[in-house]
Design an enzyme around this catalytic site. Structure first.
Site, short mmCIF file in Angstrom:
data_model
loop_
_atom_site.label_atom_id
_atom_site.label_comp_id
_atom_site.label_asym_id
_atom_site.label_seq_id
_atom_site.Cartn_x
_atom_site.Cartn_y
_atom_site.Cartn_z
N GLU A 303 31.83 79.43 -2.36
CA GLU A 303 32.38 80.36 -1.37
C GLU A 303 33.02 81.61 -1.97
OE1 GLU A 303 33.43 77.28 -2.21
OE2 GLU A 303 35.62 77.11 -2.16
N HIS A 327 29.33 75.90 6.06
CA HIS A 327 30.37 75.36 5.18
C HIS A 327 31.01 76.47 4.34
CE1 HIS A 327 32.22 72.20 2.61
NE2 HIS A 327 32.11 73.15 1.70
N GLU A 328 30.18 77.23 3.64
CA GLU A 328 30.74 78.26 2.75
C GLU A 328 31.47 79.34 3.56
OE1 GLU A 328 30.87 77.10 -0.04
OE2 GLU A 328 29.18 75.71 0.02
N HIS A 331 34.95 78.39 4.44
CA HIS A 331 35.90 78.59 3.34
C HIS A 331 36.55 79.98 3.38
CE1 HIS A 331 35.78 75.04 0.83
NE2 HIS A 331 34.47 75.08 0.66
N GLU A 350 38.50 71.47 1.06
CA GLU A 350 37.20 70.91 1.45
C GLU A 350 37.25 70.09 2.75
OE1 GLU A 350 34.61 72.06 0.26
OE2 GLU A 350 35.26 72.92 -1.64
N ASP A 408 37.25 68.36 -11.79
CA ASP A 408 35.92 68.01 -11.35
C ASP A 408 35.83 66.54 -10.91
OD1 ASP A 408 33.67 69.61 -11.11
OD2 ASP A 408 32.61 68.46 -12.65
N TYR A 416 36.17 65.83 1.05
CA TYR A 416 35.34 66.44 2.09
C TYR A 416 35.37 65.60 3.37
CZ TYR A 416 33.10 69.39 -1.48
OH TYR A 416 32.84 70.30 -2.48
#
Ligand code: BES
Ligand code: ZN
Length: 633
Positions: A303, A327-328, A331, A350, A408, A416
């Site tokens: 994003e 979705h992006e 953001h 998320e 990560d 999410y």
């Protein structure tokens, strides 16, 4: 720092007040808009060396030249700093950078020290602050800077020009920019970027020179981002890029061979922005463009403000994978306007985004279609929880403990889908109208700020869940601080998927492939059908499916992925050439990781995995190779 539920209410109020005073003092000298919030030391970002309460970066001015032969970005970063009274040094984050010198506004050298390297965090760069003015760091990136991928012409669609792009989230910006790389430390930025004459540069910022300007070193592009953003959102791409407008403020960048198809695929983009605004309030970033990257891009989408970066694997030809754009786009509010202050708060980015993504899909394509994604997402969560070791795994906690770990590791389906499920439950409990009003106000109250989970909790308690009985009904703290999925989670149903599931069951019971009712199935029904097939199906049954539905020849990345996932587990040999092609033709981690994992779990597949990976590895981005190096060995 991780919260235990009981500890939350005992927030050290006095400490916070002192800190606010220090920050207010620190901000008073700058000309830029002062940062509006501070990450308090109890919520300190453990993934940054910065000590923002002493000195914090508020603006970054880059002047960089891309050398595709040396695979290096070289030049300088000038950092504007706000500091607390008495602060004598500023600590920055770096990883792999060569720092040549640091100077003050008059060019006089400043003393700097690079500390020891940590495998995850990199090296702190401590600079003695000058009496006044910004500091300029002359530096270069190494050829293997983890954020950057330098693509040879052969890895592009056009095969003629090289390509460069960056991926900053979560903590990779420090591998190409020496700054304070923490999502709680928002910075405005400006950039002067020189690339070879044939290329065009794009950044997550306003373009001041869309065509670039001839310069001694090639073609120079200038950019400016006047909103303070978290540094993981600073992004660059350079390549043979064409642009197609889609609407008044939307458009698509891609290589010339790709841009036409992408424009058709993304025809609904402007309607998505309009739908998102109706739900969340005005879009504050000006333009919303999408850049379609070469297939090695490690994510579905990223994003980056004003220009989402996206994988070409969503170009299905039938718009069936454009939920990724929803979705992006979401953001632009959850993530970019209101940002997770630390990576343990990632679910604020998320979870909200996944919830909003489906609301946008619902507004543009209707509830039935949005529900497909809700059901598939819920399924992905169940699969992920199994992979994480079951419901009691600490990685099923929304406010995840990342001590000593790479952020990560926290980027699972949990933030999410568990996050989105919590918001869906809150919506249902208070009613959609009330929840929507809260969402709009939440984004307005915190716009251009980074917030922690504790701040979110305080906000929702003050503005929505004012009735303790309602909060208790939701079990808010269990959802956020405890593992597992609380029993009050809602279950969405999607009749089309139920039907696809029934077809899978029928096939599992022995029905002929030709008897299955698959007419008019979309990507999502095929995905669900393939996921529902028992992993124990005999190989001849797979062969009959393949023959009937040409699954190994599918071009749709999601359908092909599900098919290959099943094919490996059953060692269905005829799909192996398609598998090899797929692994060699794109590097989206969500696809390649499980497929290599599947292969490595088999006796027959290990050798293939190693051979294919040896060929594919040089074409993948570092985000993907870092994950795969630990799997294929
Ligand atoms: N911001 C993420 C990508 C990301 C997450 C990059 C964590 C680095 C660390 C992006 O918005 C995202 O979630 N992308 C998803 C697609 C989405 C439709 C779920 C992806 O890439 O799979
Ligand atoms: Zn996301």
């Amino acid at each position: 720092m991780t919260y235990a539920p009981g500890r939350l209410k005992a927030a050290p109020t006095a400490f916070v007040i002192v800190l606010v005073a220090v920050v207010a003092a620190a901000c008073s000298s700058g000309t830029e808009k002062p940062p509006m919030t501070e990450t308090t030391p109890p919520d300190r970002d453990i993934h940054s060396y910065a000590r923002p309460w002493e000195a914090r970066v508020i603006h970054v001015a880059l002047d960089l030249t891309a050398d595709f032969t040396a695979k290096t970005l070289a030049g300088s970063a000038t950092l504007h700093v706000n500091r607390a009274a008495g602060a004598r040094e500023i600590v920055l984050d770096t990883k792999g950078l060569t720092v040549e010198r640091v100077t003050d506004k008059d060019g006089a050298a400043l003393k700097f020290t690079l500390g020891n390297a940590d495998a995850i965090l990199g090296r702190p760069l401590a600079v003695d602050l000058p009496a006044s003015g910004p500091i300029t760091i002359a530096y270069r990136t190494p050829p293997d800077a983890a954020a950057l991928q330098w693509l040879a012409p052969s890895q592009t669609a056009g095969k003629k020009y090289p390509y460069l792009y960056s991926q900053g989230q979560a903590i990779l910006t420090r591998t190409w920019i020496p700054t304070q790389d923490s999502p709680g430390i928002r910075q405005t930025y400006a950039a002067t970027i020189t690339v070879p004459r044939e290329l065009r540069a794009v950044m997550s910022a306003e373009q001041l020179t869309p065509e670039g300007e001839e310069s001694a070193g090639g073609r120079t592009f200038r950019f400016r981002m006047t909103h303070a953003i978290p540094p993981y959102l600073i992004a660059i791409a350079a390549g043979d890029l064409a642009f197609r407008p889609l609407g008044p403020r939307t458009g698509v960048y891609a290589e010339p061979a790709v841009v036409g198809g992408a424009a058709t695929e993304f025809a609904d983009l402007e309607s998505m922005v309009t739908a998102a605004e109706a739900l969340l309030g005005p879009y504050l970033w000006g333009r919303y463009d999408v850049l379609v990257l070469p297939p090695s891009f490690p994510f579905g989408g990223m994003e980056n403000p004003m220009v989402t970066f996206a994988t070409p694997t969503i170009l299905a030809g039938d718009k069936s994978l454009v939920s990724l754009l929803a979705h992006e786009l979401a953001h632009s509010w959850s993530g970019n306007l209101v940002t997770n202050a630390t990576w343990s708060d990632f679910w604020l980015n998320e979870g909200f985004t996944t919830y909003v993504e489906r609301r946008i899909m619902e507004a543009v394509y209707g509830k039935a279609r949005a529900d497909l994604f809700r059901v598939l997402g819920w399924r992905d969560l169940a699969t992920e929880i199994d992979r994480l070791g079951g419901m009691q795994s600490k990685d099923t906690v929304l406010h995840v403990d990342l001590k000593g770990r790479d952020p990560d590791d926290g980027a699972t389906q949990v933030p999410y889908e568990k996050g989105a499920a919590l918001l869906g439950l809150i919506e249902q409990t208070v009613g959609r109208d009330k929840f929507d009003a809260y969402l709009r106000d939440y984004f307005k109250r915190h716009e251009f700020q980074s917030i922690t989970t504790a701040q979110f909790l305080a906000d929702i308690r003050a503005h929505l869940l004012t009735d303790k009985a309602v909060e208790a009904k939701i079990r808010l703290e269990d959802w956020i601080f405890q593992p597992a999925i609380p029993v009050n989670a809602l279950q969405t149903k999607a009749p089309q998927l139920t039907e696809a599931g029934e077809q899978a069951a029928a096939f599992a019971r022995g029905a002929a492939a030709s008897s299955l009712r698959t007419k008019d199935w979309s990507t999502q029904e095929w995905q669900y059908f393939l996921q529902e097939l028992p992993p124990t199906l005999p190989v001849d049954r797979l062969a009959s499916l393949d023959k009937e539905f040409k699954l190994s020849d599918r071009r749709n990345s999601e359908v092909l992925y599900e098919w290959l996932h099943l094919a490996i587990r059953r060692h269905y040999e005829p799909a192996m050439p398609a598998l090899e092609r797929f692994l060699l033709s794109q590097g989206r981690r969500k696809f390649v990781r499980p497929l290599f994992e599947d292969l490595m779990k088999t006796d027959w597949g290990k050798g293939d995995a190693k051979r294919i990976y040896a060929a594919a590895r040089p074409t993948y981005h570092a985000v993907t190779t870092q994950t795969l190096d630990a799997i294929v060995k």
